[in-house]
Design a protein around this motif. Structure first.
Motif, PDB file in Angstrom:
ATOM      1  N   ASN A 325       0.792  -1.235   0.000  1.00  0.00           N
ATOM      2  CA  ASN A 325       0.000   0.000   0.000  1.00  0.00           C
ATOM      3  C   ASN A 325       0.819   1.277   0.000  1.00  0.00           C
ATOM      4  O   ASN A 325       0.303   2.337  -0.344  1.00  0.00           O
ATOM      5  CB  ASN A 325      -0.929   0.026   1.232  1.00  0.00           C
ATOM      6  N   ARG A 373       1.396   4.082  -2.586  1.00  0.00           N
ATOM      7  CA  ARG A 373       2.258   3.223  -3.404  1.00  0.00           C
ATOM      8  C   ARG A 373       2.558   3.894  -4.748  1.00  0.00           C
ATOM      9  O   ARG A 373       1.657   4.292  -5.481  1.00  0.00           O
ATOM     10  CB  ARG A 373       1.577   1.870  -3.634  1.00  0.00           C
ATOM     11  N   SER A 375       3.527   4.105  -8.575  1.00  0.00           N
ATOM     12  CA  SER A 375       3.349   3.224  -9.732  1.00  0.00           C
ATOM     13  C   SER A 375       4.286   3.575 -10.888  1.00  0.00           C
ATOM     14  O   SER A 375       4.560   2.743 -11.735  1.00  0.00           O
ATOM     15  CB  SER A 375       1.899   3.277 -10.226  1.00  0.00           C
ATOM     16  N   HIS A 410      -0.787   4.827  -7.096  1.00  0.00           N
ATOM     17  CA  HIS A 410      -1.828   3.865  -7.460  1.00  0.00           C
ATOM     18  C   HIS A 410      -3.239   4.436  -7.312  1.00  0.00           C
ATOM     19  O   HIS A 410      -4.187   3.843  -7.801  1.00  0.00           O
ATOM     20  CB  HIS A 410      -1.676   2.578  -6.633  1.00  0.00           C
ATOM     21  N   ASP A 411      -3.398   5.585  -6.619  1.00  0.00           N
ATOM     22  CA  ASP A 411      -4.739   6.183  -6.541  1.00  0.00           C
ATOM     23  C   ASP A 411      -5.022   7.095  -7.729  1.00  0.00           C
ATOM     24  O   ASP A 411      -6.056   7.743  -7.796  1.00  0.00           O
ATOM     25  CB  ASP A 411      -4.908   6.960  -5.227  1.00  0.00           C
ATOM     26  N   PRO A 450      -9.669  -1.806  -8.405  1.00  0.00           N
ATOM     27  CA  PRO A 450      -8.413  -1.093  -8.668  1.00  0.00           C
ATOM     28  C   PRO A 450      -8.664   0.225  -9.386  1.00  0.00           C
ATOM     29  O   PRO A 450      -9.459   0.288 -10.320  1.00  0.00           O
ATOM     30  CB  PRO A 450      -7.629  -2.072  -9.552  1.00  0.00           C
ATOM     31  N   HIS A 453      -4.468   4.052 -12.884  1.00  0.00           N
ATOM     32  CA  HIS A 453      -3.264   4.789 -12.502  1.00  0.00           C
ATOM     33  C   HIS A 453      -2.264   4.716 -13.654  1.00  0.00           C
ATOM     34  O   HIS A 453      -2.406   3.920 -14.569  1.00  0.00           O
ATOM     35  CB  HIS A 453      -2.653   4.203 -11.228  1.00  0.00           C
ATOM     36  N   LYS A 455       1.066   3.708 -15.441  1.00  0.00           N
ATOM     37  CA  LYS A 455       2.044   2.625 -15.348  1.00  0.00           C
ATOM     38  C   LYS A 455       3.383   3.043 -15.945  1.00  0.00           C
ATOM     39  O   LYS A 455       4.398   2.398 -15.705  1.00  0.00           O
ATOM     40  CB  LYS A 455       1.521   1.383 -16.073  1.00  0.00           C
ATOM     41  N   SER A 471      -3.304   2.419 -16.820  1.00  0.00           N
ATOM     42  CA  SER A 471      -3.483   0.973 -16.781  1.00  0.00           C
ATOM     43  C   SER A 471      -4.558   0.496 -17.754  1.00  0.00           C
ATOM     44  O   SER A 471      -4.737  -0.702 -17.940  1.00  0.00           O
ATOM     45  CB  SER A 471      -3.819   0.533 -15.350  1.00  0.00           C
TER      46      SER A 471
END
Length: 475
Positions: A325, A373, A375, A410-411, A450, A453, A455, A471
């Motif tokens: 996380n 987290r 990404s 990641h958000d 999910p 986000h 990548k 993503s």
């Protein structure tokens, strides 16, 4: 030239036919602190079910403002994947040129050369291909040369340095004469031909700890050599390549575990009797500070990002360690330090007493607190002068191009942080997670599943624009 939200039609030509297909849609710009969303490209040419974003996704931004990025095309009948490379001109985003790369495994690296006219692609089977423009046309690409380390996935890839290095002097950024703003920095090419002309080629690092170098001779011949980074070969999960002013190459590697050291190697390339020769030497290594801190010892088990701050600055490195996380980012610098000598030896040898011996040691410059987290990471390419005067002027005048690096989370959010102090300079929420600025945090509904986000991300060469592939495969 196009209204917000309008469907755009581009012309895609193929042998014997030219058809109009919807290529991209331009969205309304969204105003946020420090950054505007310029447009979103929805480039799919086939039904969405056929497309799956590559894992990992990679993108690269050339000095000609062409962006190359990867996706996979799923063949429904045969259930196999076609690994595509797409090239988009940032100034004409409705034209996307798609190339079937011919790679049999997922593409792990993309790298433009310094002129922005050739592109390297490397895959998880050890194959490296060099793509060049046909007749200088951005919509026509051909693969002429390449190299291979059979069955060994490539984790890092770079063109050899051509010896051209500029520095932007922030204190003179207001000068009317363009030549005063930049100065040429003395820098040696990685390898020179007769007469000092830089030799072209590329270097790659594989997952099993091999380094491979390919040199392009003027007659079109390719000289390739492969060597182990050190005698004791171990798995390389992450790697990056940088260059020194003396013409050497520095490779940083990590096996992905934060309890293992981040290793550094000096690589020297030469041509002996018409053959490429590689010599390697171990440099000082480091352990991330978060693993030596008892309170955080086991909190961040994996190193997820490893990058030199610039390709011609081998003495500064950015590391990111993560758990499921959260992440933490650290910036390290390689410095010369005096080695304390015992008094006994100083008395025996007055020479030692006069001149203190020096060693190279990694020192932490800065670290963040716990973050969401991470990404993706994008580093600036603008060759800014990092003298104390320039940094002070940049701070006083709030001049930040070249000093800000981008972290994607990641958000769906993106933060711009100072590349040395890691202090936050701006926050930007991507199109997937637009949050009204004035909305209280308590009222935000919790999203399930999910989040979309980024990548892969790249900053432009002036550091004034940022491209990301999310993503869902959107640019």
């Amino acid at each position: 030239p196009l209204g917000p939200g309008s469907g755009v039609t581009g012309l895609v030509s193929a042998p014997g036919r030219t058809e109009a297909v919807p290529v991209s849609r331009v969205r309304c710009p969204v105003r946020t602190g420090g950054m505007d969303l310029a447009y979103v490209c929805e480039w799919e040419k086939k039904p969405k079910s056929n497309h799956c974003p590559s894992i990992p996704l990679v993108c690269a931004w050339s000095c000609r403002n062409l962006i190359a990025f990867t996706t996979d095309l799923r063949n429904e009948e045969e259930k196999d994947l076609t690994h595509m490379v797409h090239i988009i001109d940032t100034e004409h985003p409705w034209d996307v040129y798609s190339v079937n790369s011919g790679h049999t495994e997922v593409i792990t690296c993309l790298e433009w050369d310094q002129s922005g006219s050739r592109l390297l692609s490397a895959d998880a089977d050890g194959h490296i291909k060099c793509w060049s423009m046909t007749d200088h046309l951005a919509n026509s690409w051909e693969n002429t040369v390449g190299s291979v380390v059979e069955g060994d996935p490539v984790v890092a890839l770079s063109w050899l340095h051509n010896g051209v290095k500029l520095a932007l002097h922030v204190e003179k950024s207001g000068a009317s004469n363009f030549g005063e703003k930049f100065s040429r920095v003395k820098f040696s090419p990685s390898l020179t031909l007769f007469g000092g002309k830089p030799m072209e080629g590329w270097i790659a690092v594989t997952i099993s700890g091999l380094v491979t170098v390919s040199l392009l001779k003027p007659n079109g011949q390719v000289l390739t050599a492969t060597e182990s980074l050190c005698r004791l070969r171990c798995r390389v999960a992450l790697a990056d390549v940088a260059f020194t002013g003396g013409g050497n190459i520095v490779v940083a590697t990590s096996d992905g575990s934060s309890t293992s050291p981040v290793q550094f190697y000096k690589v020297c390339v030469s041509v002996v009797n018409e053959k490429c020769k590689i010599d390697t030497e171990i440099l000082p290594s480091l352990f991330m500070r978060c693993t030596t801190d008892p309170a955080r010892k086991d909190k961040y088990p994996a190193i997820t990002h490893l990058k030199f701050l610039a390709r011609d600055m081998s003495e500064q490195v950015l590391l990111c360690a993560s758990n499921q996380n959260n992440s933490i980012v650290e910036c390290w610098s390689l410095r010369k330090e005096g080695l304390p000598v015992n008094n006994i030896f100083q008395q025996i040898s007055p020479v030692v007493g006069d001149k203190q011996p020096m060693i190279l040691k990694w020192r932490i410059l800065s670290a963040t607190n716990d973050l969401d987290r991470v990404s993706a990471v994008a580093l600036p390419k603008l060759p800014i002068s990092l003298t104390n005067t320039d940094l002070k002027v940049a701070n006083d005048t709030k001049f930040f191009p070249g000093l800000g690096l981008a972290l994607a989370f990641h958000d769906g959010s993106v933060h711009i942080v100072h590349r040395l102090s890691l202090q936050m300079m701006a926050v930007f929420y991507g199109s997937s997670s637009q949050r009204p600025v004035d909305e209280p945090a308590l009222k935000r509904p919790r999203t399930t599943g999910p989040l979309v986000h980024f990548k892969a991300m790249q900053l432009s060469w002036t550091s004034l624009a940022l491209a990301g592939v999310d993503s869902h495969g959107k640019v």
